[in-house]
Design a protein around this motif. Sequence first.
Motif, mmCIF file in Angstrom:
data_model
loop_
_atom_site.group_PDB
_atom_site.id
_atom_site.type_symbol
_atom_site.label_atom_id
_atom_site.label_comp_id
_atom_site.label_asym_id
_atom_site.label_seq_id
_atom_site.Cartn_x
_atom_site.Cartn_y
_atom_site.Cartn_z
ATOM 1 N N ASP A 1 -6.214 7.849 -5.630
ATOM 2 C CA ASP A 1 -7.462 7.196 -6.037
ATOM 3 C C ASP A 1 -7.195 6.544 -7.401
ATOM 4 O O ASP A 1 -7.570 7.073 -8.451
ATOM 5 C CB ASP A 1 -8.599 8.218 -6.124
ATOM 6 C CG ASP A 1 -9.968 7.550 -6.247
ATOM 7 O OD1 ASP A 1 -10.009 6.355 -6.606
ATOM 8 O OD2 ASP A 1 -10.979 8.222 -5.990
ATOM 9 N N GLU B 1 0.835 -1.201 0.000
ATOM 10 C CA GLU B 1 0.000 0.000 0.000
ATOM 11 C C GLU B 1 0.871 1.252 0.000
ATOM 12 O O GLU B 1 1.812 1.360 0.786
ATOM 13 C CB GLU B 1 -0.927 0.011 1.220
ATOM 14 C CG GLU B 1 -2.005 -1.066 1.196
ATOM 15 C CD GLU B 1 -2.997 -0.891 0.061
ATOM 16 O OE1 GLU B 1 -3.136 0.249 -0.447
ATOM 17 O OE2 GLU B 1 -3.627 -1.891 -0.323
ATOM 18 N N GLU C 1 -1.639 9.268 -0.866
ATOM 19 C CA GLU C 1 -3.065 9.031 -1.111
ATOM 20 C C GLU C 1 -3.345 9.115 -2.610
ATOM 21 O O GLU C 1 -3.163 10.155 -3.226
ATOM 22 C CB GLU C 1 -3.913 10.058 -0.351
ATOM 23 C CG GLU C 1 -3.916 9.844 1.153
ATOM 24 C CD GLU C 1 -4.885 10.768 1.868
ATOM 25 O OE1 GLU C 1 -5.711 11.402 1.177
ATOM 26 O OE2 GLU C 1 -4.803 10.877 3.095
#
Length: 242
Positions: free
Chosen positions: A207, A201, A205
């Motif tokens: 999307d 991960e 941030e």
Amino acid sequence: MKKFFLLLIIISFNLNAQIKDSLPDFSDEYFLVKDGDTLMIKLDEVPVLPKHKFKSRKDVNYYYWFRKKVFKAYPYATLASKRIDSLHARLDRIESNRKKRKYVKRVQKYLEKELTGQIKKMTRTEGRVLIKLIHRQTGKTVFENIREFRSGWKAFWYNTTANVFKLSLKDEYQPELANEDYLIEDILQRAFIDEALELQEPKLEIDSYKILEQKKGAIDVEEYKKMFAKMKKKKKRKKKKK
């Protein structure tokens, strides 16, 4: 790594058996469709990415050429992220500033020994991809990571050295804005689904699916075509001089 998929299993129970199986205690991931007959196991959905749209067969070749670059750089970026996380965790447990500095130097030497040799073998494109992926995985640019553990002055000189090779350690990963970064994200997400790369991960941030949906699978590799065209011209000039 989790693979996103939806699986339907139909189980037929023998109602005439002497000992009947009792129904399990279902969690949120499971539910019964028809009591004693059909069992639905609900898992994560399969992400459906837009189908690639290439302008030509040549563009396909360039895309897969760039894919190799991303595959080569990604493991080093994830390794750097793991080492930095370990460093932070360890430093939080050390009270003495002197011991902290000593530990940071030890980790630096380890990273330099582990990564420097391999990075030197990278092409300019691979180096640029690595710099951007480190920002993706750590949440900080290479310059910021260096400045955090060393003086800003040394970070400045690291950046100056990189500029000699037309690279900047201040480069940010912006897949929503930069075409090359979008290509990297497209390659990564498809590799994660295919389990060709291990998912780590990102600290940044992103999307991812929204970004890929907006492009609708369009692949632009003009930058690399121009780059190779220039290289060919240089080779021809050298041959003529000889």
